[in-house]
Every structure is written in structure tokens, then in C-alpha cells.
Design an enzyme around this catalytic site. Sequence first.
Site, PDB file in Angstrom:
ATOM      1  N   CYS A  29       0.831  -1.208   0.000  1.00 34.36           N
ATOM      2  CA  CYS A  29       0.000   0.000   0.000  1.00 34.36           C
ATOM      3  C   CYS A  29       0.869   1.264   0.000  1.00 34.36           C
ATOM      4  CB  CYS A  29      -0.910  -0.027   1.231  1.00 34.36           C
ATOM      5  SG  CYS A  29      -1.752   1.515   1.587  1.00 34.36           S
ATOM      6  N   CYS A  32       0.319   3.498   3.034  1.00 37.96           N
ATOM      7  CA  CYS A  32       0.908   2.865   4.228  1.00 37.96           C
ATOM      8  C   CYS A  32       2.411   3.077   4.255  1.00 37.96           C
ATOM      9  CB  CYS A  32       0.592   1.373   4.256  1.00 37.96           C
ATOM     10  SG  CYS A  32      -1.160   0.984   4.286  1.00 37.96           S
TER      11      CYS A  32
END
Length: 170
Positions: A29, A32
Site C-alpha cells: 500500500c 501505508c
Amino acid sequence: RSSVRVLCGSNWSLVLQGQWMLEFFAPWCPACQQIESTWESFAKESQRLGISVGKVDVTQEPGLSGRFFVTTLPTIYHANDGVFRRYRGSRTLEDLHDYILERKWEAVEPVAGWKSPSSIMMHGMAGLFHLSGWIRQIHNYLTGSLGVHVWISYATFILATLLIGLFLGL
């Protein structure tokens, strides 16, 4: 050495005691990855703030992400003695500090009791997430290892669903 506690299905109940900030992430991600260094810095100051900082890799812990009903990444929760609140603020180090130091979490509505990660309902949701991972593994085994065509694998699952439904209906 990281100051962030890695939580999994066997130790997640640690967040039921004390004050925690918990991040749900996936290694692939981009959002992230952007918050990773901020989260590490936040964890290094956790002792001064009087909290614990943890993270959960949703690719490794589907049951735990189901228990918290994580649908977007990264997802951050604040927990104080088993009362959970979803953090929706900015992901800067300063805002994370302010959220704790100024007790801004008190103004956030707690997660409803039936949706709390420690409730029976969310325990069942964790089981469903585990089941979906198990089904994915069976599908990958059928198509990858045994060389079964994808549509035959789908047909197998459809037939199994129908038979289980018929059995339960009887």
C-alpha cells in the site's frame, strides 16, 4: 530495532488494556508506506506519551483485520482500556501527538459495542475473514498445483455452496 509492537491473532488482546494507537497496513500500500516513518517516530515517543503503538499487517492477519472491520488502508484506531475509536485525523507526527496529549480522542464517538473488536459479532467476522483466506488457498492449490482450469475451480465452489445449503436446509 522498531518501537512498534507487531500484533497478530494470538496477542491482539493486549490492546484491551491501557492506551494504544494501532495501525492496519499492507506492505504493498503506497499510503501505508508514506506513513511508515511517521509511525516509527510516533512509536519512539510512545513512552513519553504514555501509550503503546502497534501495527497489524492485514496480508498476514486477515482475521484480525476482519475483527476490526478494516476496509481502507491505512486504518488507525485508538484504544483506551478496550474502548475503540477510529482515528480519522491527519497522519502527521504533530497531529498524532496532539490527538494523545490534548486528549482529542475523547471527542470521538467510540465504536458501538456490537461492532467492538472484542464482541462476539466481530469474533464471527474474524472467522469469516479466515474462511475467505482458506477458500483462496484451496482455489490457488486447485489452479496452481493441480492445474485445474479457473472456471472448474469456481464451479467446484458453487457446487459445494449449493450442497452445504441443501444439507443445512434439511
